[in-house]
Design an enzyme around this catalytic site. Structure first.
Site, short mmCIF file in Angstrom:
data_model
loop_
_atom_site.label_atom_id
_atom_site.label_comp_id
_atom_site.label_asym_id
_atom_site.label_seq_id
_atom_site.Cartn_x
_atom_site.Cartn_y
_atom_site.Cartn_z
N ARG A 38 0.85 -1.19 0.00
CA ARG A 38 0.00 0.00 0.00
C ARG A 38 0.89 1.25 0.00
NH1 ARG A 38 -2.42 3.66 3.57
NH2 ARG A 38 -4.63 4.14 3.16
N SER A 107 -11.84 -2.40 1.89
CA SER A 107 -11.83 -1.61 3.12
C SER A 107 -13.24 -1.12 3.40
CB SER A 107 -10.90 -0.40 2.97
OG SER A 107 -9.57 -0.80 2.81
N LYS A 136 -5.69 6.37 10.45
CA LYS A 136 -7.06 6.20 9.99
C LYS A 136 -7.97 7.35 10.43
CE LYS A 136 -6.47 2.24 7.92
NZ LYS A 136 -6.64 2.09 6.46
#
Length: 219
Positions: A38, A107, A136
């Site tokens: 990622r 996700s 996040k």
């Protein structure tokens, strides 16, 4: 292809204490068997080169390589799967491009997103943030472990708790029904990545043996 891992490592070369290929190798030496590449900001050629290098490393260990978002890169390096965000190509679209055996992860942050991912053909989802974590923060306030129970009642595909997962709260997430955990900084920022990954694996193995709830039935 089976979703047969409990620890899902997501890369972030900006916080890793080692160059990313070495960091991933050490994590694999510690027992990690699924890695998501990622690195969203990398130009495509650099991302492809890095993906090819990690594909070679993960194959040495019999581990899975998942590519974040870039279905084309996943296909090009013969990755084991692709992981899609809420603004990415929907899973049903990705399935038309990738081979049938390739895993598709999605996700999710809300119950509706989790149900939509399953309905769209996802093989597994990450769900969170469960706990407070800077990485996040853009997805809102932590949803807490109780939300995992709600998701577990509505979807049958594996759920990986993400967001602020540390050694001290793995039991909470797994007891609530998570099939595994997804981590970034917990392993990537460790001084000893191999040792830290091994500790997380041991904790998951031990917890899986003692956790017995309606939400954690063997698959």
């Amino acid at each position: 292809m089976a979703v047969d891992f409990r620890l899902y490592l997501i890369t972030d070369r900006k916080v890793a204490t080692k160059p990313l290929p070495e960091a991933v190798r050490q994590a694999l030496e510690g027992g990690v068997r699924c890695v998501q590449l990622r690195e969203k900001d990398l130009p495509i050629r650099e991302l492809l080169a890095l993906a090819q290098e990690l594909r070679s490393i993960t194959r040495e260990f019999g581990a899975k390589l998942i590519i974040n978002d870039r279905v084309d890169v996943a296909v090009a390096v013969e990755a084991d799967g692709v992981h899609l965000g809420t603004k990415s190509m929907p899973p049903q679209g990705a399935r038309k491009i990738v081979r049938k055996s390739m895993l598709i992860g999605v996700s999710t942050h809300l119950l509706d997103e989790a149900k939509a991912a399953q309905d769209g053909g996802a093989d597994f989802i990450t769900f969170g943030p469960i706990f407070d974590t800077p990485s996040k923060a853009q997805y809102g306030l932590p949803v807490g472990v109780k939300s995992i129970r709600c998701i577990k009642n509505e979807v049958s595909i594996p759920i990986y708790a993400i967001g602020g997962i540390k050694s001290g709260n793995i039991l909470q997430a797994m007891s609530a029904g998570a099939d595994g955990i997804a981590v970034i900084s917990a392993i990537m920022t460790a001084d000893d990545i191999r040792k830290t990954a091994a500790a997380y694996n041991r904790a998951l193995t031990a917890i899986s043996k003692v956790v017995c709830t309606d939400y954690c039935a063997p698959r």
